[in-house]
Design a protein around this motif. Sequence first.
Motif, PDB file in Angstrom:
ATOM      1  N   SER A 120     -10.799  -0.467 -12.089  1.00  0.00           N
ATOM      2  CA  SER A 120     -11.696  -0.558 -10.934  1.00  0.00           C
ATOM      3  C   SER A 120     -10.926  -0.770  -9.624  1.00  0.00           C
ATOM      4  O   SER A 120     -11.525  -0.943  -8.566  1.00  0.00           O
ATOM      5  N   ALA A 121      -9.582  -0.716  -9.702  1.00  0.00           N
ATOM      6  CA  ALA A 121      -8.789  -0.930  -8.481  1.00  0.00           C
ATOM      7  C   ALA A 121      -9.031   0.207  -7.493  1.00  0.00           C
ATOM      8  O   ALA A 121      -9.293   1.339  -7.904  1.00  0.00           O
ATOM      9  N   LEU A 167      -4.221 -10.241  -9.744  1.00  0.00           N
ATOM     10  CA  LEU A 167      -4.921  -9.065 -10.285  1.00  0.00           C
ATOM     11  C   LEU A 167      -5.194  -8.041  -9.179  1.00  0.00           C
ATOM     12  O   LEU A 167      -5.064  -6.838  -9.386  1.00  0.00           O
ATOM     13  N   ASP A 168      -5.557  -8.539  -7.993  1.00  0.00           N
ATOM     14  CA  ASP A 168      -5.778  -7.629  -6.862  1.00  0.00           C
ATOM     15  C   ASP A 168      -4.491  -6.886  -6.498  1.00  0.00           C
ATOM     16  O   ASP A 168      -4.518  -5.718  -6.124  1.00  0.00           O
ATOM     17  N   ASP A 169      -3.362  -7.604  -6.593  1.00  0.00           N
ATOM     18  CA  ASP A 169      -2.076  -6.998  -6.232  1.00  0.00           C
ATOM     19  C   ASP A 169      -1.621  -5.949  -7.244  1.00  0.00           C
ATOM     20  O   ASP A 169      -1.145  -4.873  -6.863  1.00  0.00           O
ATOM     21  N   GLU A 193      -8.442   3.234  -4.932  1.00  0.00           N
ATOM     22  CA  GLU A 193      -7.479   4.333  -4.870  1.00  0.00           C
ATOM     23  C   GLU A 193      -6.727   4.257  -3.553  1.00  0.00           C
ATOM     24  O   GLU A 193      -7.343   4.076  -2.514  1.00  0.00           O
ATOM     25  N   ARG A 249      -9.635  -4.403 -14.648  1.00  0.00           N
ATOM     26  CA  ARG A 249      -9.334  -4.556 -13.217  1.00  0.00           C
ATOM     27  C   ARG A 249      -8.502  -3.385 -12.696  1.00  0.00           C
ATOM     28  O   ARG A 249      -8.656  -2.949 -11.566  1.00  0.00           O
ATOM     29  N   VAL A 250      -7.603  -2.899 -13.553  1.00  0.00           N
ATOM     30  CA  VAL A 250      -6.793  -1.752 -13.163  1.00  0.00           C
ATOM     31  C   VAL A 250      -7.701  -0.559 -12.910  1.00  0.00           C
ATOM     32  O   VAL A 250      -7.590   0.145 -11.904  1.00  0.00           O
ATOM     33  N   ASP A 260       0.824  -1.204   0.000  1.00  0.00           N
ATOM     34  CA  ASP A 260       0.000   0.000   0.000  1.00  0.00           C
ATOM     35  C   ASP A 260       0.859   1.256   0.000  1.00  0.00           C
ATOM     36  O   ASP A 260       0.619   2.198  -0.738  1.00  0.00           O
ATOM     37  N   GLY A 283      -3.372  -4.426  -9.665  1.00  0.00           N
ATOM     38  CA  GLY A 283      -4.345  -3.390 -10.038  1.00  0.00           C
ATOM     39  C   GLY A 283      -3.970  -2.002  -9.515  1.00  0.00           C
ATOM     40  O   GLY A 283      -3.762  -1.070 -10.310  1.00  0.00           O
ATOM     41  N   PRO A 284      -3.827  -1.866  -8.183  1.00  0.00           N
ATOM     42  CA  PRO A 284      -3.516  -0.535  -7.641  1.00  0.00           C
ATOM     43  C   PRO A 284      -2.157   0.003  -8.110  1.00  0.00           C
ATOM     44  O   PRO A 284      -1.990   1.195  -8.312  1.00  0.00           O
ATOM     45  N   LYS A 299      -2.638   1.250 -11.593  1.00  0.00           N
ATOM     46  CA  LYS A 299      -3.488   2.439 -11.558  1.00  0.00           C
ATOM     47  C   LYS A 299      -2.690   3.659 -11.107  1.00  0.00           C
ATOM     48  O   LYS A 299      -2.813   4.741 -11.683  1.00  0.00           O
TER      49      LYS A 299
END
Length: 587
Positions: free
Chosen positions: A431-432, A390-392, A434, A428-429, A317, A394-395, A398
Amino acid sequence: MARFTRDSVDRVKEAADIVEIVSAHTDLQQRGQDHWGNCPFHEERTPSFKVNPRDKLYYCFGCEASGDVFRFVEEKEGLDFGSAVESLAERYGVELKRENEDPRAEERRRRKARLWELLELTAKYYERYLWESQKARRARGYLEGRGLGEEVLRRFGVGMAPSAWDQVLTGSQRRGFKLEELHAAGLIQKGRQGGRYDRFRTRVTFPIRDQRGRVLGFGARALMPDAKPKYLNSPEGELYRKSHTLYGIDRARGPIAKARRAIVVEGYTDVLALHQAGIEEAVAIMGTAITPEQITMLAGLTESVVLALDADRAGADAMVRAQKVARGKSIELRVAAMPEGEDPADVLGEGSAARFMELVDASIDLPSFRVDVALGRGDLSTLAGRERVLDDVGPVLKAMGETALGFDELVRKVADRLDTDPSLVLARVRSAPEPGDETKSNGAVKSPRPVAVSLTPRETRERALLAMCIADPETGRRFIDQLTDEHLSPSGKPALRWLREHLDDPMAGLPREDAALTSLTTELVMRAESEPASEGAMQLNLDLLELQRLEDGISAAQKAGNYEVSTRLSQERAALTDRIAHAGVIS
Ligand SMILES: [Zn+2]
């Protein structure tokens, strides 16, 4: 903060050696009165950056970066105007006076100065103790074991806090410091019984300084194997804020600007080892993740930051937030992966910088690094594992931004490895989530590089004319008197108003709070010295501005349906074009 008196600012400017200051960032060659070099604000191979030592001005004919000696220090060292003045005053030994300061602000400033003094004295005390006391043998042995020589330890003021409970407490009180001040400086703490004692005991002390070298607090490493914690820092307080500080920044500032790169490591001793090996652009963060404030501080100095730390361990993060802030400041974050189980000091080994620099040269940008980590760690054989990747990523992607160089490539790479369609990864990117928006965290440092701007023809003419008027004020006065606001662009109007009153010495008394006027006037003065002024050229530029004014008038009149005015102006225009043609000068 109350402003410095005009007089003291002038005296600082008088004393400052702009050639010496700029030379820390680019090599200058003298040509006539001026010095020239490659511009420190943009990439170039042939020098178009000019420094005028007499008026303490600089100007780049390539990117139009311009200003006086204060502006240069603001831009290159990431300081605001007040700090730039203070820093130069200190460097060139000029005493500053303030205009009728608000008594409470004065009180705060005095208090800070006392706390700085207290911390500086304490740092000196610890340092003396390290080198002079029999009881510091263990500390010296520890530092020697880390391969750190006396020269670099003294350069950074490393010391040792003795084992006694009240050395700093009683020593400082004898010097007239109050208990409350010792608390505020983070040097003492309260015991359970209400008694007070020194915060740092039997520890190696590393003074933590701000950009200007003032001690804000200490990092302190335990010498006893069972002492907890291993590292004890000053508490967050009036002066010391961990997230706003970089260890070694006072020493690394110049080298970072010169190397156009900062190397960020984790530990105090890493910084010392790197500086000892001649890699002086190294600083340390004092936590696991680099903070937006730290990036902002570095953004004032360079465009490239290499993280030589365990970027995998630092929170994902935090990295995403850092990436986002870095993007907002046009700064590139790169990761130099250290070999498993080694820190930079280990990599330096016997003090050879080569192996470490190889890792720095092989660094990759942070988003690519994070993507590689996610792909390497994820179990791509299961749906859940692919989801996790994808979860990792994405942010990370972005925060990188879709327009960034290399973005598409990374999206394709992830899609390939997950055996899916790039459009799915892209969705996915988008909709990641913020990360916390921290781009506004610290407004003190401005964006580092001026952007090359293209001028309108009107701006080109007016600047040429105004510069010539400055070059030859006697003739120029006549042209200035003929110019009206209708001739000029929005930025030219205030410059004209200023020059009407100050044509003989345009730089004197410029209202500094008006950044646009200051910058344009500086540019004009610098041009005035390089561009030949002749009455014919001035007349031509004035004629061309007049032509533009007539054309504006004609189209306005036509729009308003006022044909009488439009016809009159058209006749004037015809006469003028005729005159321009017969003047025999081609524009
Ligand atoms: Zn430039």
